[in-house]
Design an enzyme around this catalytic site. Structure first.
Site, PDB file in Angstrom:
ATOM      1  N   PHE A 188     -11.082   2.310 -13.371  1.00 51.70           N
ATOM      2  CA  PHE A 188      -9.918   2.374 -12.495  1.00 51.70           C
ATOM      3  C   PHE A 188      -9.915   3.726 -11.785  1.00 51.70           C
ATOM      4  O   PHE A 188     -10.570   4.678 -12.236  1.00 51.70           O
ATOM      5  CB  PHE A 188      -8.631   2.210 -13.322  1.00 51.70           C
ATOM      6  N   GLN A 237       4.534   6.599  -4.440  1.00 51.29           N
ATOM      7  CA  GLN A 237       3.134   6.172  -4.375  1.00 51.29           C
ATOM      8  C   GLN A 237       2.946   4.981  -3.437  1.00 51.29           C
ATOM      9  O   GLN A 237       3.646   3.972  -3.562  1.00 51.29           O
ATOM     10  CB  GLN A 237       2.655   5.764  -5.764  1.00 51.29           C
ATOM     11  N   HIS A 243       0.275   2.262  -2.769  1.00 50.94           N
ATOM     12  CA  HIS A 243      -0.946   1.683  -3.322  1.00 50.94           C
ATOM     13  C   HIS A 243      -1.840   1.294  -2.157  1.00 50.94           C
ATOM     14  O   HIS A 243      -1.368   0.718  -1.178  1.00 50.94           O
ATOM     15  CB  HIS A 243      -0.580   0.457  -4.162  1.00 50.94           C
ATOM     16  N   LEU A 300       0.509  -6.952  -4.072  1.00 54.54           N
ATOM     17  CA  LEU A 300      -0.561  -6.106  -4.575  1.00 54.54           C
ATOM     18  C   LEU A 300      -1.869  -6.840  -4.849  1.00 54.54           C
ATOM     19  O   LEU A 300      -1.877  -7.927  -5.407  1.00 54.54           O
ATOM     20  CB  LEU A 300      -0.101  -5.466  -5.879  1.00 54.54           C
ATOM     21  N   GLU A 332      -6.149  -2.501  -8.142  1.00 50.79           N
ATOM     22  CA  GLU A 332      -7.243  -1.538  -8.055  1.00 50.79           C
ATOM     23  C   GLU A 332      -8.415  -1.996  -8.928  1.00 50.79           C
ATOM     24  O   GLU A 332      -9.548  -1.543  -8.769  1.00 50.79           O
ATOM     25  CB  GLU A 332      -6.674  -0.213  -8.574  1.00 50.79           C
ATOM     26  N   ARG A 339      -5.051   7.105  -6.029  1.00 48.30           N
ATOM     27  CA  ARG A 339      -4.430   6.261  -5.002  1.00 48.30           C
ATOM     28  C   ARG A 339      -3.981   7.035  -3.767  1.00 48.30           C
ATOM     29  O   ARG A 339      -4.067   6.527  -2.650  1.00 48.30           O
ATOM     30  CB  ARG A 339      -3.232   5.539  -5.605  1.00 48.30           C
ATOM     31  N   HIS A 374       4.736   1.360  -3.687  1.00 48.29           N
ATOM     32  CA  HIS A 374       4.431   0.735  -4.961  1.00 48.29           C
ATOM     33  C   HIS A 374       5.205   1.313  -6.132  1.00 48.29           C
ATOM     34  O   HIS A 374       5.648   0.588  -7.019  1.00 48.29           O
ATOM     35  CB  HIS A 374       2.924   0.912  -5.196  1.00 48.29           C
ATOM     36  N   ARG A 433       0.561   9.000  -9.665  1.00 50.69           N
ATOM     37  CA  ARG A 433       0.220   8.304 -10.903  1.00 50.69           C
ATOM     38  C   ARG A 433      -1.159   7.662 -10.798  1.00 50.69           C
ATOM     39  O   ARG A 433      -1.503   7.086  -9.770  1.00 50.69           O
ATOM     40  CB  ARG A 433       1.252   7.201 -11.190  1.00 50.69           C
TER      41      ARG A 433
HETATM   42  C1  LIG Z   1       2.578  -5.761  -8.498  1.00 54.88           C
HETATM   43  C2  LIG Z   1       2.489  -4.661  -9.481  1.00 54.88           C
HETATM   44  C3  LIG Z   1       1.343  -4.488 -10.242  1.00 54.88           C
HETATM   45  C4  LIG Z   1       1.253  -3.450 -11.157  1.00 54.88           C
HETATM   46  N1  LIG Z   1       0.121  -3.306 -11.903  1.00 54.88           N
HETATM   47  C5  LIG Z   1       0.067  -2.337 -12.844  1.00 54.88           C
HETATM   48  C6  LIG Z   1      -1.054  -2.223 -13.712  1.00 54.88           C
HETATM   49  O1  LIG Z   1      -1.989  -3.015 -13.672  1.00 54.88           O
HETATM   50  N2  LIG Z   1      -1.062  -1.229 -14.626  1.00 54.88           N
HETATM   51  C7  LIG Z   1      -0.046  -0.334 -14.742  1.00 54.88           C
HETATM   52  O2  LIG Z   1      -0.110   0.554 -15.593  1.00 54.88           O
HETATM   53  N3  LIG Z   1       1.041  -0.431 -13.939  1.00 54.88           N
HETATM   54  C8  LIG Z   1       1.122  -1.413 -13.008  1.00 54.88           C
HETATM   55  N4  LIG Z   1       2.234  -1.511 -12.213  1.00 54.88           N
HETATM   56  C9  LIG Z   1       3.386  -0.634 -12.466  1.00 54.88           C
HETATM   57  C10 LIG Z   1       4.188  -1.143 -13.646  1.00 54.88           C
HETATM   58  O3  LIG Z   1       4.015  -2.513 -13.799  1.00 54.88           O
HETATM   59  C11 LIG Z   1       5.682  -0.849 -13.502  1.00 54.88           C
HETATM   60  O4  LIG Z   1       5.875   0.511 -13.257  1.00 54.88           O
HETATM   61  C12 LIG Z   1       6.380  -1.215 -14.795  1.00 54.88           C
HETATM   62  O5  LIG Z   1       6.141  -2.563 -15.107  1.00 54.88           O
HETATM   63  C13 LIG Z   1       7.866  -0.968 -14.778  1.00 54.88           C
HETATM   64  O6  LIG Z   1       8.363  -1.416 -16.009  1.00 54.88           O
HETATM   65  P1  LIG Z   1       9.856  -1.148 -16.437  1.00 54.88           P
HETATM   66  O7  LIG Z   1      10.058  -1.756 -17.769  1.00 54.88           O
HETATM   67  O8  LIG Z   1      10.154   0.279 -16.251  1.00 54.88           O
HETATM   68  O9  LIG Z   1      10.691  -1.951 -15.334  1.00 54.88           O
HETATM   69  P2  LIG Z   1      10.684  -3.501 -14.892  1.00 54.88           P
HETATM   70  O10 LIG Z   1       9.646  -4.290 -15.554  1.00 54.88           O
HETATM   71  O11 LIG Z   1      10.730  -3.481 -13.404  1.00 54.88           O
HETATM   72  O12 LIG Z   1      12.066  -3.995 -15.443  1.00 54.88           O
HETATM   73  C14 LIG Z   1      13.286  -3.558 -14.867  1.00 54.88           C
HETATM   74  C15 LIG Z   1      14.425  -4.274 -15.548  1.00 54.88           C
HETATM   75  O13 LIG Z   1      15.638  -3.744 -15.042  1.00 54.88           O
HETATM   76  C16 LIG Z   1      16.509  -4.801 -14.731  1.00 54.88           C
HETATM   77  N5  LIG Z   1      17.415  -4.401 -13.650  1.00 54.88           N
HETATM   78  C17 LIG Z   1      17.108  -3.937 -12.430  1.00 54.88           C
HETATM   79  N6  LIG Z   1      18.230  -3.744 -11.725  1.00 54.88           N
HETATM   80  C18 LIG Z   1      19.259  -4.079 -12.535  1.00 54.88           C
HETATM   81  C19 LIG Z   1      20.667  -4.106 -12.396  1.00 54.88           C
HETATM   82  N7  LIG Z   1      21.283  -3.765 -11.265  1.00 54.88           N
HETATM   83  N8  LIG Z   1      21.417  -4.518 -13.452  1.00 54.88           N
HETATM   84  C20 LIG Z   1      20.835  -4.923 -14.612  1.00 54.88           C
HETATM   85  N9  LIG Z   1      19.507  -4.922 -14.788  1.00 54.88           N
HETATM   86  C21 LIG Z   1      18.740  -4.500 -13.764  1.00 54.88           C
HETATM   87  C22 LIG Z   1      15.614  -5.946 -14.315  1.00 54.88           C
HETATM   88  O14 LIG Z   1      16.276  -7.177 -14.463  1.00 54.88           O
HETATM   89  C23 LIG Z   1      14.455  -5.780 -15.299  1.00 54.88           C
HETATM   90  O15 LIG Z   1      14.715  -6.443 -16.495  1.00 54.88           O
HETATM   91  C24 LIG Z   1       2.333  -2.552 -11.292  1.00 54.88           C
HETATM   92  C25 LIG Z   1       3.494  -2.726 -10.543  1.00 54.88           C
HETATM   93  C26 LIG Z   1       3.551  -3.750  -9.631  1.00 54.88           C
HETATM   94  C27 LIG Z   1       4.809  -3.861  -8.800  1.00 54.88           C
END
Ligand SMILES: Cc1cc2nc3c(=O)[nH]c(=O)nc-3n(C[C@H](O)[C@H](O)[C@H](O)COP(=O)(O)OP(=O)(O)OC[C@H]3O[C@@H](n4cnc5c(N)ncnc54)[C@H](O)[C@@H]3O)c2cc1C
Length: 604
Positions: free
Chosen positions: A122, A247, A249, A259, A262, A293, A360, A405
C-alpha cells in the site's frame, strides 16, 4: 408549540456512532459489565466502515520481514512529521496483536499459501526505513471494512456482552450535555423513527461518529458522514485539532467520486495521463504510484492542470489494471470490478478506469490523548482531559496520521482507539465512581436541552422558509471543491470564507416543509447541512491561517513546509458569534519508548 415528547434514560456509557470505532468501544464497556447505549443514525452494519476496501495495516511479517518500528517510521514520515509520535508508537506497536484478536474473533482474512492472513502493498508502506516496499495491509479481498464491521458487530452480540449493550439505531445526535464545570454528561438525540427527543445521561460519552467529507462535490463518504461530531464539540466549546488537513484520495471514480482502493496500485495497477505516460515517475521516482496519497493526488492534479488530463475536458487520468489478469482481479479485487462496471460501465479486466482525486478523510478531528480522552489545552498549552468525554475513530485526532494518513492506517486507528477509549472509560467508571447530580426531568429538558427544544419548536411551528436547503447544499459542495481541495491559495480561501458567511446567513432562512415527526428526513437533512457548514468553516479558516504546505495541506502561495514556524497543531475554536479562532499547540514529538524520528525532507 409543537408537541415534542422527551424521554430520559441513564447509562454508564453512551457511544455516538456504531461504525468500527463505536463497536470496538462497546465490546470493552459491555465486557466490563457497564450499561452502554450505542446510538447511530443508521443500522450499525450500514456505517461507513463497511465500505472500506483495501485492508488494515500491521507489521505481521506474513509476506516478508517486518517490524512495528518500520511501520511507525512510515506513519511519522507519511504524516509529514506533525503527528504525535507517542500515539503513533502506541498504535503501530499494538497493531499485530489487534489483527490477531480480530482473526480470533472470526475475521475471514484472505489467505497466503501458508495459511496466514494475506497482506498487500500500500502507499507509503516500506521496509527498513524506506528501503523497499512492504506488504503490510492485511486484507479480506477488497471488502476488509465489511468484514471488520460484521466481526465487531457479532462480538457485541455475544450473550455476555449484549446484555449490557443496547443499540439505538436511527437516532440522530443533536447536542452534547456539558455542565458548568465542563463535565460531559451524555447526549441529546432525535428519535428518527417515532419522533421525539431522547436524552441519554451517562458518566462517559464516546464520540465515534466517523468522517465528514460530504461537504465536497466529489467525495468517497457515506451520506451520513456530514460532521456531527465536530459540530457537537464546536458548540460545546471544544476545539477541533488540525482541521485543515483533508485527504484527497487519488483514485475516485471520475464524475462520481466513489473509491477505487489503493490496493489496485498495491497489486501492480498504475496511473496514466493522456499521453499514455506513467507520470508518477516524475513525482515519486522510487516508489511511483505507491507514494503517499497527498503526493499522488498532487501529481494527478498537476498533470490535469498542465493539460495532460484525459477526456474532452482533460479533467481526469486513467488507472490501468487489466495486465493483472482477469482471474487475479476477480479473486483479489472483485468489488473494484463491480464498482467500475456499475458506475462508469468499464470492464477493468479489459480497459482502464477513469479516476480523479476525491475528498476522502480528515486527519484532524476532536483532540485526544493516547487513551482516547478528549483534551483541551490550559494556558500553558498543556493537554487537559475533559471529564466524561472520549473520541475514537475518524472523528478523533490523536494525532495518529499527522498531516496525511497512510492507506490502511485508519481501520487500524478505529479498532485501536475504539478499544482504548472503551477500556479507559470502563476503568475510570469502575475505579473512580464518578457522580453527577441526577437532575429531575424538567430540569434537564429546560436547562440542558432548552436550545434543542427551542430549535425543534421553531422548525415544526415556523414557516417553510424562503431559502431551499439544496440551494446552499449544492453551492457549498461546488465551492469547497473549487477552492479548498488539492491546491489552495489565499485568494481562493478568502473567496470561500466570504461565501461561507453568505451560506450561514441564507441558512437562517431555511425552514421545513414537512412537519411530520415520524421519519422526517428533511429534519435530518437540515441538521446535516448545518454540520457541513460548521465543518467547512472550521477547515477553511484553519487552511487560510496555516501559511505553509505540509502533507495534504498544499498552499500554492506557500509551497514549502516550514518547520521553524509551523511545527504546531492547530486548535480551532468556534466562538459564540459564529467566528472561528485558531490557536497553535505543541506536537507530542516524544514517542513512548522509541527514539524520536526527526523531521526530514519527505521524498518517495
Ligand atoms: C470508501 C472508503 C474506503 C476506505 N477504505 C479503507 C481501507 O481500506 N483501509 C483503511 O484503513 N481505511 C479505509 N477507509 C477509511 C475508514 O474506513 C474510515 O475512516 C473508518 O471506517 C471510519 O470509522 P468510524 O467508526 O470512525 O466511523 P463510521 O464507520 O463512519 O461510523 C460512523 C457512525 O456514526 C454514526 N453517525 C453519524 N452521524 C450521526 C448522527 N448525527 N447521529 C447519530 N449517529 C451518527 C453513523 O450512523 C455511524 O454508525 C475508507 C473509507 C472510505 C470512505
Amino acid at each position: 408549540m409543537a408537541d415534542i415528547s422527551v424521554r430520559i434514560e441513564e447509562f454508564d456509557v453512551v457511544i455516538v456512532g456504531a461504525g468500527g470505532a463505536g463497536m470496538a468501544a462497546a465490546v470493552q464497556t459491555g465486557m466490563a459489565g457497564l450499561k452502554t447505549a450505542v446510538i447511530s443514525e443508521v443500522y450499525p452494519t450500514r456505517s461507513h466502515t463497511v465500505s472500506a476496501q483495501g485492508g488494515i495495516n500491521a507489521a505481521l511479517a506474513n509476506m516478508d520481514e517486518d517490524y512495528w518500528i518500520w511501520h511507525m517510521y512510515d506513519t511519522v514520515k507519511g504524516g509529514d512529521y506533525i503527528g504525535d509520535q507517542d500515539a503513533m508508537e502506541f498504535f503501530t506497536k499494538n497493531a499485530p496483536k489487534t489483527i490477531i484478536e480480530l482473526e480470533h474473533w472470526g475475521m475471514p482474512f484472505s489467505r497466503t499459501e501458508k495459511g496466514t492472513a494475506y497482506q498487500r502493498a500500500f502507499g507509503g508502506q516500506t521496509r527498513n526505513f524506506g528501503e523497499s516496499i512492504a506488504h503490510r495491509a492485511t486484507a479480506v479481498a477488497d471488502r476488509s471494512g465489511h468484514a471488520i464491521v460484521h466481526t465487531l458487530f457479532e462480538r457485541t452480540l455475544r450473550p455476555d456482552i449484549v446484555q449490557y449493550v443496547s443499540y439505538y439505531s436511527e437516532y440522530y445526535a443533536l447536542k452534547l450535555l456539558r455542565n458548568e464545570e465542563g463535565t460531559v454528561m451524555g447526549v441529546v438525540a432525535w428519535d428518527m423513527v417515532n419522533g421525539g427527543v431522547h436524552i441519554f445521561f451517562a458518566y462517559a460519552t464516546i464520540l465515534a461518529s466517523g468522517g465528514n467529507t460530504r461537504n465536497f462535490r466529489t467525495n468517497t463518504n457515506a451520506h451520513v458522514n456530514t460532521g456531527i461530531g465536530w459540530k457537537l464539540c464546536a458548540q460545546a466549546g471544544i476545539p477541533i485539532k488540525d482541521p485543515e488537513f483533508v485527504q484527497f484520495h487519488p483514485t475516485g471514480i471520475y464524475g462520481v467520486g466513489n473509491l477505487i482502493t489503493e490496493g489496485v496500485r498495491g497489486e501492480g495497477g498504475y496511473l496514466l495521463n493522456a499521453q499514455g505516460e506513467r507520470f508518477m515517475k516524475k513525482y515519486a521516482p522510487h516508489v511511483l504510484d505507491l507514494a503517499s496519497r497527498d503526493v499522488v493526488s498532487r501529481g494527478m492534479a498537476t498533470e490535469i492542470r498542465e493539460g495532460r488530463g484525459v477526456g474532452p475536458k482533460k479533467d481526469h487520468v486513467l488507472l490501468k489494471l487489466d495486465h493483472l489478469g482477469k482471474d487475479f482481479i476477480m479473486d483479489k479485487l472483485p468489488g473494484i470490478w463491480e464498482l467500475a462496471y456499475k458506475f462508469v460501465g468499464v470492464d477493468c479486466t479489459k480497459d482502464p478506469i477513469p479516476v480523479q482525486p476525491t475528498a476522502h478523510y480528515h486527519m484532524g478531528g476532536i483532540p485526544t490523548n493516547i487513551h482516547g480522552q478528549v483534551v483541551d489545552w490550559d494556558k500553558d498549552n498543556k493537554e487537559v482531559p475533559i471529564p466524561g468525554l472520549y473520541a475514537a475513530g475518524e472523528v478523533g485526532c490523536g494525532s495518529l496520521h499527522g498531516a496525511n494518513r497512510l492507506g490502511c492506517n485508519s481501520l487500524l486507528d478505529l479498532v485501536i482507539t475504539g478499544k482504548e477509549a472503551g477500556r479507559h472509560a470502563a476503568r475510570w467508571i469502575l475505579d473512580e465512581h464518578p457522580t453527577f447530580p441526577n437532575p429531575p426531568e424538567e430540569f434537564v429538558a429546560d436547562k440542558y436541552a432548552k436550545d434543542v427544544m427551542d430549535k425543534l419548536n421553531e422548525l415544526f411551528d415556523g414557516p417553510e422558509g424562503t431559502v431551499k436547503m439544496d440551494e446552499i447544499w449544492e453551492d457549498l459542495q461546488d465551492t469547497m471543491q473549487a477552492d479548498m481541495s488539492v491546491f489552495r491559495i489565499e485568494e481562493g480561501l478568502t473567496r470561500q470564507l466570504a461565501r461561507l458567511d453568505e451560506y450561514f446567513e441564507k441558512f437562517k432562512k431555511v425552514g421545513l416543509s414537512d412537519k411530520s415527526k415520524v421519519f422526517n428526513t428533511e429534519l435530518c437533512e437540515y441538521f446535516d447541512l448545518e454540520n457541513m457548514l460548521y465543518v467547512s468553516k472550521i477547515e477553511t479558516v484553519a487552511a487560510y491561517n496555516r501559511k505553509e504546505s505540509r502533507g495534504a495541506h498544499y498552499r500554492d502561495d506557500y509551497p514549502e513546509r516550514d518547520d521553524a514556524n509551523w511545527m504546531l497543531h492547530t486548535a480551532a475554536y468556534w466562538k459564540e458569534d459564529g467566528s472561528v479562532v485558531t490557536e497553535y499547540k505543541p506536537v507530542r514529538q516524544k514517542p513512548l519508548t522509541a527514539p524520536t524520528f526527526q523531521p526530514k525532507k519527505r521524498v518517495y
